[in-house]
Motif scaffolding. Sequence first.
Motif, PDB file in Angstrom:
ATOM      1  N   LEU A  51      -4.292   2.014  -6.126  1.00 19.94           N
ATOM      2  CA  LEU A  51      -5.499   2.415  -4.744  1.00 19.94           C
ATOM      3  C   LEU A  51      -6.457   2.834  -5.039  1.00 19.94           C
ATOM      4  CD1 LEU A  51      -2.839   3.698  -2.176  1.00 19.94           C
ATOM      5  CD2 LEU A  51      -3.534   1.280  -2.511  1.00 19.94           C
TER       6      LEU A  51
ATOM      7  N   GLY B 158      -8.546   2.694  -0.292  1.00 18.93           N
ATOM      8  CA  GLY B 158      -7.276   2.489  -0.005  1.00 18.93           C
ATOM      9  C   GLY B 158      -6.359   3.731   0.098  1.00 18.93           C
TER      10      GLY B 158
ATOM     11  N   ILE C  11       0.778  -1.264   0.172  1.00 21.35           N
ATOM     12  CA  ILE C  11       0.117  -0.172  -0.031  1.00 21.35           C
ATOM     13  C   ILE C  11       0.793   1.158  -0.037  1.00 21.35           C
ATOM     14  CG2 ILE C  11      -1.532   1.401   1.512  1.00 21.35           C
ATOM     15  CD1 ILE C  11      -2.903  -1.457   2.226  1.00 21.35           C
TER      16      ILE C  11
END
Length: 121
Positions: free
Chosen positions: A91, A95, A37
């Motif tokens: 993302l 996210g 991430i």
Amino acid sequence: MSDLKDFLEVKKCPIQYVLAVNDTLNVISGKWKMPIIASLLYGKNRFKDLQENIEKITPRMLSKELKELELNGVVVRKVYDSTPVKIEYRLTESGKRIYSVMDAMVEWGLEHRKNVVDSIT
């Protein structure tokens, strides 16, 4: 934030807080999800870029973790119809909001490490 303040004053944990923490941990738990991430937050979006950016992750593990993040609505995978095939990961809006969670974790981790090191020396 006032909900948290109310929680601390009452000393009774609402079930929604426990469920929310469990949901969060289920999505981001594991050794590799947060580094993936973080890499995506900073613009790395091709599989090879992600693999080069995250030390010691195997291609198989990266693929597995990306699939799980995709299933959980954190990452979206886009396949371009080109030769060779180009695949990018990004993302989702959800996210991207993990940034504040990650920022809080870094802040806590730095302070915690300092306290532990100070207590040893």
